[in-house]
Design a protein around this motif. Structure first.
Motif, PDB file in Angstrom:
ATOM      1  N   MET A  67       0.762  -1.259   0.198  1.00 35.78           N
ATOM      2  CA  MET A  67       0.057  -0.017  -0.014  1.00 35.78           C
ATOM      3  C   MET A  67       1.006   1.248   0.060  1.00 35.78           C
ATOM      4  O   MET A  67       0.593   2.217  -0.894  1.00 35.78           O
ATOM      5  CB  MET A  67      -0.931  -0.072   1.237  1.00 35.78           C
ATOM      6  CG  MET A  67      -2.045  -1.082   1.330  1.00 35.78           C
ATOM      7  SD  MET A  67      -3.360  -0.897   2.432  1.00 35.78           S
ATOM      8  CE  MET A  67      -2.370  -1.252   3.885  1.00 35.78           C
ATOM      9  N   LEU A  68       1.852   1.278   0.735  1.00 38.04           N
ATOM     10  CA  LEU A  68       2.742   2.607   0.903  1.00 38.04           C
ATOM     11  C   LEU A  68       3.570   2.431  -0.538  1.00 38.04           C
ATOM     12  O   LEU A  68       3.814   3.868  -0.957  1.00 38.04           O
ATOM     13  CB  LEU A  68       3.972   2.179   1.874  1.00 38.04           C
ATOM     14  CG  LEU A  68       3.408   2.426   3.282  1.00 38.04           C
ATOM     15  CD1 LEU A  68       4.202   2.155   4.486  1.00 38.04           C
ATOM     16  CD2 LEU A  68       2.889   4.002   3.704  1.00 38.04           C
ATOM     17  N   SER A  69       3.803   1.640  -1.031  1.00 43.53           N
ATOM     18  CA  SER A  69       4.394   1.860  -2.669  1.00 43.53           C
ATOM     19  C   SER A  69       3.616   2.593  -3.571  1.00 43.53           C
ATOM     20  O   SER A  69       4.036   2.910  -4.471  1.00 43.53           O
ATOM     21  CB  SER A  69       4.746   0.320  -3.091  1.00 43.53           C
ATOM     22  OG  SER A  69       3.511  -0.211  -3.559  1.00 43.53           O
ATOM     23  N   THR A  70       2.269   2.785  -3.115  1.00 41.66           N
ATOM     24  CA  THR A  70       1.514   3.435  -3.956  1.00 41.66           C
ATOM     25  C   THR A  70       1.050   4.835  -3.691  1.00 41.66           C
ATOM     26  O   THR A  70       0.200   5.558  -4.083  1.00 41.66           O
ATOM     27  CB  THR A  70       0.194   2.662  -4.537  1.00 41.66           C
ATOM     28  OG1 THR A  70      -0.395   2.717  -3.103  1.00 41.66           O
ATOM     29  CG2 THR A  70       0.301   1.202  -5.001  1.00 41.66           C
ATOM     30  N   VAL A  75       5.347   8.568   1.082  1.00 42.27           N
ATOM     31  CA  VAL A  75       6.802   7.915   1.173  1.00 42.27           C
ATOM     32  C   VAL A  75       7.604   8.678  -0.055  1.00 42.27           C
ATOM     33  O   VAL A  75       6.881   8.784  -1.228  1.00 42.27           O
ATOM     34  CB  VAL A  75       6.993   6.423   1.330  1.00 42.27           C
ATOM     35  CG1 VAL A  75       6.378   5.917   2.286  1.00 42.27           C
ATOM     36  CG2 VAL A  75       6.228   5.767  -0.077  1.00 42.27           C
ATOM     37  N   PRO A  76       8.832   8.741   0.214  1.00 42.98           N
ATOM     38  CA  PRO A  76       9.751   9.161  -0.776  1.00 42.98           C
ATOM     39  C   PRO A  76       9.950   8.300  -2.191  1.00 42.98           C
ATOM     40  O   PRO A  76       9.575   7.168  -1.667  1.00 42.98           O
ATOM     41  CB  PRO A  76      11.117   9.481  -0.060  1.00 42.98           C
ATOM     42  CG  PRO A  76      10.669   9.361   1.148  1.00 42.98           C
ATOM     43  CD  PRO A  76       9.584   8.742   1.653  1.00 42.98           C
ATOM     44  N   THR A  77      10.133   8.780  -2.973  1.00 39.46           N
ATOM     45  CA  THR A  77      10.338   8.040  -4.156  1.00 39.46           C
ATOM     46  C   THR A  77      11.086   6.762  -4.234  1.00 39.46           C
ATOM     47  O   THR A  77      10.836   5.764  -4.588  1.00 39.46           O
ATOM     48  CB  THR A  77      10.851   8.873  -5.703  1.00 39.46           C
ATOM     49  OG1 THR A  77       9.912   9.965  -5.745  1.00 39.46           O
ATOM     50  CG2 THR A  77      10.969   8.057  -6.846  1.00 39.46           C
ATOM     51  N   GLN A  80       9.185   4.200  -2.473  1.00 45.74           N
ATOM     52  CA  GLN A  80       8.239   3.789  -3.289  1.00 45.74           C
ATOM     53  C   GLN A  80       8.624   2.580  -4.383  1.00 45.74           C
ATOM     54  O   GLN A  80       8.036   1.684  -4.618  1.00 45.74           O
ATOM     55  CB  GLN A  80       7.735   4.926  -4.192  1.00 45.74           C
ATOM     56  CG  GLN A  80       6.709   5.593  -3.501  1.00 45.74           C
ATOM     57  CD  GLN A  80       5.907   6.619  -4.383  1.00 45.74           C
ATOM     58  OE1 GLN A  80       6.368   7.713  -4.637  1.00 45.74           O
ATOM     59  NE2 GLN A  80       4.724   6.363  -5.131  1.00 45.74           N
ATOM     60  N   VAL A  81       9.827   2.968  -4.985  1.00 52.09           N
ATOM     61  CA  VAL A  81      10.443   2.103  -6.173  1.00 52.09           C
ATOM     62  C   VAL A  81      10.751   0.603  -5.210  1.00 52.09           C
ATOM     63  O   VAL A  81      10.278  -0.292  -5.934  1.00 52.09           O
ATOM     64  CB  VAL A  81      11.863   2.834  -6.486  1.00 52.09           C
ATOM     65  CG1 VAL A  81      12.481   1.674  -7.336  1.00 52.09           C
ATOM     66  CG2 VAL A  81      11.177   3.795  -7.513  1.00 52.09           C
ATOM     67  N   SER A  84       7.564  -1.284  -4.076  1.00 51.68           N
ATOM     68  CA  SER A  84       7.103  -1.689  -5.214  1.00 51.68           C
ATOM     69  C   SER A  84       7.537  -3.157  -5.393  1.00 51.68           C
ATOM     70  O   SER A  84       6.491  -4.145  -6.206  1.00 51.68           O
ATOM     71  CB  SER A  84       7.011  -0.787  -6.484  1.00 51.68           C
ATOM     72  OG  SER A  84       8.323  -0.977  -6.950  1.00 51.68           O
ATOM     73  N   ARG A  85       8.327  -3.504  -5.197  1.00 54.67           N
ATOM     74  CA  ARG A  85       8.916  -4.912  -5.472  1.00 54.67           C
ATOM     75  C   ARG A  85       8.143  -5.993  -4.505  1.00 54.67           C
ATOM     76  O   ARG A  85       8.198  -7.243  -4.768  1.00 54.67           O
ATOM     77  CB  ARG A  85      10.608  -5.106  -5.047  1.00 54.67           C
ATOM     78  CG  ARG A  85      11.307  -4.307  -5.970  1.00 54.67           C
ATOM     79  CD  ARG A  85      12.897  -4.386  -5.799  1.00 54.67           C
ATOM     80  NE  ARG A  85      13.425  -3.444  -6.737  1.00 54.67           N
ATOM     81  CZ  ARG A  85      14.684  -3.370  -6.750  1.00 54.67           C
ATOM     82  NH1 ARG A  85      15.426  -3.692  -5.486  1.00 54.67           N
ATOM     83  NH2 ARG A  85      15.278  -2.497  -7.592  1.00 54.67           N
ATOM     84  N   LEU A  86       7.295  -5.555  -3.793  1.00 54.88           N
ATOM     85  CA  LEU A  86       6.663  -6.128  -2.899  1.00 54.88           C
ATOM     86  C   LEU A  86       5.400  -6.788  -3.513  1.00 54.88           C
ATOM     87  O   LEU A  86       4.531  -7.547  -3.334  1.00 54.88           O
ATOM     88  CB  LEU A  86       6.034  -5.800  -1.530  1.00 54.88           C
ATOM     89  CG  LEU A  86       7.385  -5.321  -0.680  1.00 54.88           C
ATOM     90  CD1 LEU A  86       6.915  -4.556   0.583  1.00 54.88           C
ATOM     91  CD2 LEU A  86       7.650  -6.766  -0.155  1.00 54.88           C
ATOM     92  N   GLN A  87       5.272  -6.028  -4.603  1.00 60.53           N
ATOM     93  CA  GLN A  87       3.755  -6.309  -5.457  1.00 60.53           C
ATOM     94  C   GLN A  87       3.908  -7.765  -6.185  1.00 60.53           C
ATOM     95  O   GLN A  87       2.975  -8.459  -5.795  1.00 60.53           O
ATOM     96  CB  GLN A  87       3.559  -5.204  -6.514  1.00 60.53           C
ATOM     97  CG  GLN A  87       3.539  -3.799  -6.159  1.00 60.53           C
ATOM     98  CD  GLN A  87       2.255  -3.595  -5.077  1.00 60.53           C
ATOM     99  OE1 GLN A  87       1.337  -4.389  -5.244  1.00 60.53           O
ATOM    100  NE2 GLN A  87       1.944  -2.372  -4.577  1.00 60.53           N
TER     101      GLN A  87
END
Length: 111
Positions: A67-70, A75-77, A80-81, A84-87
């Motif tokens: 959720m935080l990755s979106t 959260v800073p970029t 996020q990057v 997003s690997r947790l997706q």
């Protein structure tokens, strides 16, 4: 089965081990952590260490990271990057484990 306080201690220990002890202090859970106050020196970036800690903490924390990755407003970029690997790259969890966690948290058979 872990009590809630034991789980809080585990969370504190895992965060500290991954060099994220500042989160233990910032969240106020340091009183349940009996170990060292800082993790080992590592060449990993803070975002990467956070992702590894969330993976070790389990499905609920992985979902939090997803959720935080979106949320670029939260959260800073660079976080996020990494998060997003947790997706798609999160370790799989069997349905039996998920069901057991639900039963444990609800205190009943959740079938």
């Amino acid at each position: 089965m872990n009590t809630r306080l034991e789980r809080i201690g585990q969370v504190a220990e895992i965060l500290t081990r991954h060099g994220l002890g500042f989160l233990v202090g910032a969240t106020g859970i340091e009183k349940w952590h009996l170990g060292a106050t800082s993790g080992p020196a590592t060449s990993s970036s803070s975002p990467e260490r956070l992702r590894h800690a969330l993976e070790e903490l389990g499905p609920v924390f992985i979902k939090l990271g997803q959720m935080l990755s979106t949320r670029p407003d939260v959260v800073p970029t660079e976080y996020q990057v990494e998060l997003s690997r947790l997706q798609d790259g999160a370790p799989p969890v069997s349905s039996e484990v998920i069901q057991a966690l639900i039963r444990q948290e609800l205190g009943a058979d959740a079938r």
